[in-house]
Design an enzyme around this catalytic site. Structure first.
Site, mmCIF file in Angstrom:
data_model
loop_
_atom_site.group_PDB
_atom_site.id
_atom_site.type_symbol
_atom_site.label_atom_id
_atom_site.label_comp_id
_atom_site.label_asym_id
_atom_site.label_seq_id
_atom_site.Cartn_x
_atom_site.Cartn_y
_atom_site.Cartn_z
ATOM 1 N N GLY A 113 7.957 -12.435 -1.558
ATOM 2 C CA GLY A 113 7.861 -12.966 -0.201
ATOM 3 C C GLY A 113 8.461 -12.035 0.849
ATOM 4 O O GLY A 113 9.111 -11.028 0.534
ATOM 5 N N HIS A 114 8.276 -12.426 2.091
ATOM 6 C CA HIS A 114 8.673 -11.630 3.258
ATOM 7 C C HIS A 114 10.178 -11.374 3.310
ATOM 8 O O HIS A 114 10.976 -12.262 3.032
ATOM 9 C CB HIS A 114 8.259 -12.351 4.535
ATOM 10 C CG HIS A 114 9.010 -13.619 4.783
ATOM 11 N ND1 HIS A 114 10.122 -13.677 5.572
ATOM 12 C CD2 HIS A 114 8.803 -14.876 4.339
ATOM 13 C CE1 HIS A 114 10.568 -14.915 5.615
ATOM 14 N NE2 HIS A 114 9.792 -15.679 4.868
ATOM 15 N N ASP A 115 10.533 -10.164 3.664
ATOM 16 C CA ASP A 115 11.923 -9.768 3.934
ATOM 17 C C ASP A 115 12.807 -9.763 2.691
ATOM 18 O O ASP A 115 14.020 -9.546 2.800
ATOM 19 C CB ASP A 115 12.562 -10.682 5.001
ATOM 20 C CG ASP A 115 11.831 -10.589 6.330
ATOM 21 O OD1 ASP A 115 11.945 -9.539 6.980
ATOM 22 O OD2 ASP A 115 11.122 -11.533 6.695
ATOM 23 N N THR A 116 12.215 -10.001 1.539
ATOM 24 C CA THR A 116 12.974 -9.936 0.287
ATOM 25 C C THR A 116 13.283 -8.478 -0.040
ATOM 26 O O THR A 116 12.465 -7.591 0.211
ATOM 27 C CB THR A 116 12.172 -10.618 -0.835
ATOM 28 O OG1 THR A 116 12.293 -12.028 -0.642
ATOM 29 C CG2 THR A 116 12.665 -10.244 -2.227
ATOM 30 N N CYS B 288 13.096 -13.691 1.910
ATOM 31 C CA CYS B 288 14.518 -13.516 2.249
ATOM 32 C C CYS B 288 15.447 -13.599 1.049
ATOM 33 O O CYS B 288 16.596 -14.041 1.170
ATOM 34 C CB CYS B 288 14.950 -14.546 3.295
ATOM 35 S SG CYS B 288 14.096 -14.351 4.861
#
Lengths: 312, 312, 312
Positions: free
Chosen positions: A217-220, A237
């Site tokens: 997922g995003h920003d991970t 995240c």
């Protein structure tokens, strides 16, 4: 996400049409989410529950829906809808640009890198040297790939964050102005999905290896030399340390941290942060021996009932 | 699935070479599966256990392997192999047609819709206006997509139903004559698979959002404004209400119903229909607090054993 | 993996620059992994724990990191790093060759086979007659596909084995010199990943049907007429019998065997070999009725506590 050129509090306020508290010339360098903000960044907050966290974060500009006291050395942007105005800034500084050719002319591709047929490479993508990109891989705009990276067929880098605000009339999407960064010596299996960051970079650290059909997922941020088996799903995240091993079909919820050298067994479901240097399993995942004893104890129930019947 | 032009009982009997019970001119408009049949439809049944259900359904023409009493106002098609003859009709009215170009000339694409490179769009596909179709998306024949729809890279719309009859000599496939319908304002993540319906339309309702790597089986209907996280697998013929939330890696078995506003936690396995307005988790999934207590009770077993030992 | 022409012990020793024990002219026909080796094959072993297994296997040439006694009728290749030298042989006999066109000129495609747009077909691929390959499928070099095979959009055949040696300085990858074999009458759903074998063939047996988003690891062999539902993940070196049914999201660990006609319920996690002709469920998966009783017994805990309280 940094702006292409430094901005001022006033120039930002003009873009989103908001009031502000602070010097007009107060410097603004970019925007970010709360877990990665730095001085010079804008962070947004639209719920009183999170006001303090935002005001006390590293961010120096807080986009907020109430005229609160401004902390010393910071500035406020007062907006009736910070979520909408955060999107407005993303749209302004990172407008979506269509790529009409399969390999964008603005992409930079290093020496010795091989790109197979039917691959899509978007605008401003950077790919290092000696990479091998198999057929039908899709690389969205602004992705950065290091050297000696192998990406197997059909994998997608840079699809949008799955991040919506539930408005009465619709799901309102938080735009993704971040990107994906794949460090040197990474290998990605076939049909993986790595979402771009909302403002920061979803990152796969140096030397990490992902099997097929992994979702990130995003920003991970995944650390160095991790081993991630097939069909693992990692929400947005998440911070994963170095030398972490995740076996097949593990699921990890958003916003948590997995310590260095943690090992998580197949099909485990991780719902809270886990310290490193330990083995875990189960859904919800717990320390290996503890969970193992728990499973063993279930098998004792028939015996317990028998004993109890004798006593009654 | 409606026929291109209205048919009669006799014309259908000629196509499949069967006897029939009823007026030769009895009207036949299409064919459907039992959970969505309407008057004018053919339904097929080949097991005595399901005869009554088929004969009493909304379907007015029953393709059946026994000469039973014909209900008033209905007609029968008598076949030694209804499954085979149902396939014969699908093949007759919806023959597979190869698309030799990546974007079929018979596809209709609305204003302001952007289609990235390496996308496949099959025959008779309809895509509304202001859609964004990222690279390497595959859209099979007859798919219908509304307005303001975003589809991320590598997603597949319209692959065949996973539906086989186990014959002594082979798995015999039920042909898929249905399609996929994506309503307005839907967003689909990367690498999702949405199978077409066998006779009806697999449907993603207005404003629903799917994350990456979601699988949706044939003839399943997802309501409006649902939120479906990554790696969820939904089998065929499932009915999901409006405003439903499914978190990552949830699995849902075929033919069941999930009520409006249900919320199902990550990795849950849903094996029976669930009423709306409640939260669920576990595999098998149950009401949240009930399941939570169950998990907590397992942790009490060591204490129970200790107490028992003292009593013995 | 057989060599293109028969080799001798000496010619192999020259390629990898190693000493050897045996006649220089000792015949060597190929190389394989321990679970599928045959006479004439090289097997490698670099850990004393596995020396005996390798020396006593069907392999007649053992690539080993210690000068042990050579079994009668066999030969040894003595290497300080058998893993590295096994890779050296794979690189020598199966060098990676780039395919610059979407359909390689060296691919053989049978009569009546239809290949949709945006498909990639690598070098030396063989596809039988009357197959249907939907758009954006990726078929790596040396894959062999039988007759009457259907492959849905976006599926990937032949990505590399997920197999690394954890060296102090990096994950060292075992190269994949094997391939994928899809037998007659198989159907693969959309977005499946089938990895190639390290030295042997990852095989999907005659008439088996796979739903969408299934992952099959390297060197795994799936028998005839199996039914594998969506999002199943099967690790490497698994042997699955004939007529096996795996329901959605099942996970199977590496190196185990599933007997003929076994049926495994959705979301089960299989961590050990399972005999055929039985039903299983749970994670870890166990015989159906046993697991069912276990689940039922958990629900009795509150009652047990009540009884216990009365007794105390």
């Amino acid at each position: 996400m940094k702006f292409p050129t430094p901005q001022t509090l006033e120039s930002i306020a003009v873009i989103i049409g908001s009031d502000y508290v602070g010097e007009p010339s107060f410097p603004v360098f970019g925007m970010n989410e709360i877990h990665v903000v730095q001085p010079g960044d804008i962070v947004f907050v639209d719920h009183p529950k999170y006001y303090d966290k935002a005001l006390q974060s590293q961010a120096t500009v807080i986009l907020i829906n109430k005229k609160v006291d401004c902390p010393i050395g910071k500035a406020l942007l007062i907006s009736e809808d910070p979520f909408r105005d955060f999107n407005k800034l993303t749209r302004h500084f990172k407008p979506f640009q269509s790529a009409n050719t399969a390999i964008s002319e603005t992409a930079e591709i290093g020496k010795g890198t091989l790109i197979q047929p039917n691959v899509f490479v978007g605008n401003n993508v950077k790919i290092g040297s000696n990479c091998l990109i198999y057929s039908n891989v899709c690389i969205y705009d602004n992705t950065v790939i290091g050297n000696n990276v192998t990406i197997h067929a059909g994998t997608v880098l840079g699809s949008d964050a799955f991040y919506y605000k539930n408005r009465p009339e619709k799901f309102d999407k938080l735009l993704s102005g971040g990107n994906v960064v794949i460090e040197d010596n990474v290998e990605l299996g076939s049909l993986c999905s790595i979402d771009k960051g909302v403002t920061a970079s979803t990152t796969i650290g140096e030397g990490s290896k992902l099997d097929n059909q992994v979702h990130v997922g995003h920003d991970t941020i995944i650390g160095k030399r991790c081993l991630i088996a097939s069909q693992v799903g990692i929400a947005g995240c998440v911070l994963i340390g170095d030398f972490v091993t995740l076996w097949g079909q593990v699921g990890i919820t958003s916003g948590i941290t997995i310590g260095d050298r943690a090992v998580i067994s197949g099909q485990s479901g991780v719902s809270k942060s886990l310290p490193g240097n330990q083995a875990y399993f189960g859904s919800p995942a717990e320390e290996f021996r503890k969970k193992y004893k728990e499973l063993a104890s279930i098998r004792l129930i028939p015996e317990i009932i028998e004993k109890l019947d004798k006593l009654s």
